[in-house]
Write a protein that holds these residues in place. Structure first.
Motif, mmCIF file in Angstrom:
data_model
loop_
_atom_site.group_PDB
_atom_site.id
_atom_site.type_symbol
_atom_site.label_atom_id
_atom_site.label_comp_id
_atom_site.label_asym_id
_atom_site.label_seq_id
_atom_site.Cartn_x
_atom_site.Cartn_y
_atom_site.Cartn_z
ATOM 1 N N VAL A 278 0.841 -1.199 0.000
ATOM 2 C CA VAL A 278 0.000 0.000 0.000
ATOM 3 C C VAL A 278 0.879 1.253 0.000
ATOM 4 O O VAL A 278 0.585 2.233 -0.692
ATOM 5 C CB VAL A 278 -0.973 -0.009 1.206
ATOM 6 C CG1 VAL A 278 -1.702 1.302 1.337
ATOM 7 C CG2 VAL A 278 -1.956 -1.149 1.070
ATOM 8 N N LEU A 279 1.981 1.230 0.781
ATOM 9 C CA LEU A 279 2.898 2.375 0.811
ATOM 10 C C LEU A 279 3.490 2.626 -0.573
ATOM 11 O O LEU A 279 3.531 3.774 -1.048
ATOM 12 C CB LEU A 279 4.016 2.143 1.826
ATOM 13 C CG LEU A 279 5.117 3.195 1.853
ATOM 14 C CD1 LEU A 279 4.587 4.539 2.313
ATOM 15 C CD2 LEU A 279 6.265 2.747 2.734
ATOM 16 N N ASN A 280 3.928 1.571 -1.233
ATOM 17 C CA ASN A 280 4.474 1.733 -2.584
ATOM 18 C C ASN A 280 3.431 2.303 -3.537
ATOM 19 O O ASN A 280 3.740 3.155 -4.373
ATOM 20 C CB ASN A 280 5.010 0.397 -3.108
ATOM 21 C CG ASN A 280 6.279 -0.024 -2.428
ATOM 22 O OD1 ASN A 280 7.006 0.796 -1.857
ATOM 23 N ND2 ASN A 280 6.563 -1.315 -2.446
ATOM 24 N N ALA A 281 2.194 1.850 -3.402
ATOM 25 C CA ALA A 281 1.125 2.363 -4.270
ATOM 26 C C ALA A 281 0.870 3.843 -3.994
ATOM 27 O O ALA A 281 0.690 4.633 -4.931
ATOM 28 C CB ALA A 281 -0.151 1.552 -4.068
ATOM 29 N N ARG A 282 0.856 4.245 -2.710
ATOM 30 C CA ARG A 282 0.617 5.653 -2.368
ATOM 31 C C ARG A 282 1.732 6.560 -2.879
ATOM 32 O O ARG A 282 1.465 7.637 -3.411
ATOM 33 C CB ARG A 282 0.488 5.839 -0.850
ATOM 34 C CG ARG A 282 -0.723 5.245 -0.246
ATOM 35 C CD ARG A 282 -1.974 6.019 -0.641
ATOM 36 N NE ARG A 282 -3.147 5.408 -0.076
ATOM 37 C CZ ARG A 282 -3.924 4.541 -0.700
ATOM 38 N NH1 ARG A 282 -3.667 4.192 -1.934
ATOM 39 N NH2 ARG A 282 -4.978 4.023 -0.117
ATOM 40 N N VAL A 283 2.964 6.116 -2.714
ATOM 41 C CA VAL A 283 4.088 6.934 -3.177
ATOM 42 C C VAL A 283 4.075 7.038 -4.702
ATOM 43 O O VAL A 283 4.272 8.118 -5.269
ATOM 44 C CB VAL A 283 5.426 6.363 -2.653
ATOM 45 C CG1 VAL A 283 6.607 7.043 -3.302
ATOM 46 C CG2 VAL A 283 5.504 6.517 -1.136
ATOM 47 N N GLU A 284 3.802 5.935 -5.368
ATOM 48 C CA GLU A 284 3.718 5.961 -6.832
ATOM 49 C C GLU A 284 2.586 6.875 -7.292
ATOM 50 O O GLU A 284 2.746 7.667 -8.227
ATOM 51 C CB GLU A 284 3.494 4.534 -7.336
ATOM 52 C CG GLU A 284 3.460 4.410 -8.836
ATOM 53 C CD GLU A 284 3.265 2.965 -9.267
ATOM 54 O OE1 GLU A 284 2.615 2.773 -10.319
ATOM 55 O OE2 GLU A 284 3.744 2.047 -8.584
ATOM 56 N N GLU A 285 1.455 6.788 -6.613
ATOM 57 C CA GLU A 285 0.311 7.639 -6.929
ATOM 58 C C GLU A 285 0.657 9.114 -6.707
ATOM 59 O O GLU A 285 0.270 9.988 -7.485
ATOM 60 C CB GLU A 285 -0.860 7.230 -6.039
ATOM 61 C CG GLU A 285 -2.140 7.971 -6.235
ATOM 62 C CD GLU A 285 -3.193 7.475 -5.247
ATOM 63 O OE1 GLU A 285 -3.761 8.322 -4.538
ATOM 64 O OE2 GLU A 285 -3.422 6.256 -5.179
ATOM 65 N N GLY A 286 1.400 9.392 -5.630
ATOM 66 C CA GLY A 286 1.809 10.762 -5.341
ATOM 67 C C GLY A 286 2.719 11.335 -6.416
ATOM 68 O O GLY A 286 2.536 12.475 -6.859
#
Length: 185
Positions: free
Chosen positions: A30-38
């Protein structure tokens, strides 16, 4: 402790460790997805506003953190990390003097009206204002994604501490079990 009791405790610690490892894997994804989304939202904002409109030249000369990381001791010496907005006091931080001041200030509502003097703002300014008043929605999405990522990073650090503690407990129980049963491999 008897060997069956040690084995039962070892089994429960192993199950807890496996559950924590599974939770850690999920939170990291989830952290990787949030950072990528950011980063993707930030790229969209740069495209919408222009590459020179969203960059280090727009940063304020004096930056104040919007969040702080607090650590607290949990059970058996485990450290727990918590992200707290800057300027917001937790109940532990507000002392009795500050609480008395706040309550006396609330009681003087009907007193003489004084114009409040402009104080230095305790809450930091929103960094989105550095890029103008009307910023694209993608820039707000990027900010929200990175904030979520920061909270997840603190949760992951707390979880990693709990996993390390669990591993040390398991190693200690395994050593005790080997001492009780020297012939067993």
């Amino acid at each position: 402790m008897a060997a069956p009791d040690l084995r039962a405790e070892l089994d429960s610690l192993l199950l807890q460790l496996l559950g924590d490892l599974e939770e850690l894997e999920g939170k990291r994804a989830v952290l990787n997805a949030r950072v990528e989304e950011g980063w993707l939202s930030l790229a969209k904002a740069r495209y919408a506003m222009g590459a020179k409109s969203v960059g280090p030249l727009q940063y304020a000369s004096h930056m104040e953190p919007q969040v702080c990381l607090h650590t607290s001791e949990a059970q058996e010496g485990l450290q727990k990390f918590k992200v707290v907005r800057a300027g917001v006091h937790t109940p532990e931080e507000v002392g009795p003097g500050e609480a008395a001041f706040l309550s006396s200030a609330l009681r003087r509502r009907k007193g003489p009206a004084k114009t409040p003097e402009p104080q230095s703002s305790e809450a930091p300014q929103d960094p989105l204002n550095w890029f103008g008043i009307l910023v694209p929605h993608s820039l707000r999405q990027a900010q929200a994604s990175f904030r979520d990522g920061l909270q997840l990073a603190a949760d992951i650090a707390s979880l990693q501490n709990r996993i390390d503690w669990g591993r040390n407990q398991i190693r200690g129980l395994q050593k005790k079990l080997k001492q009780l049963e020297p012939g067993a491999a």
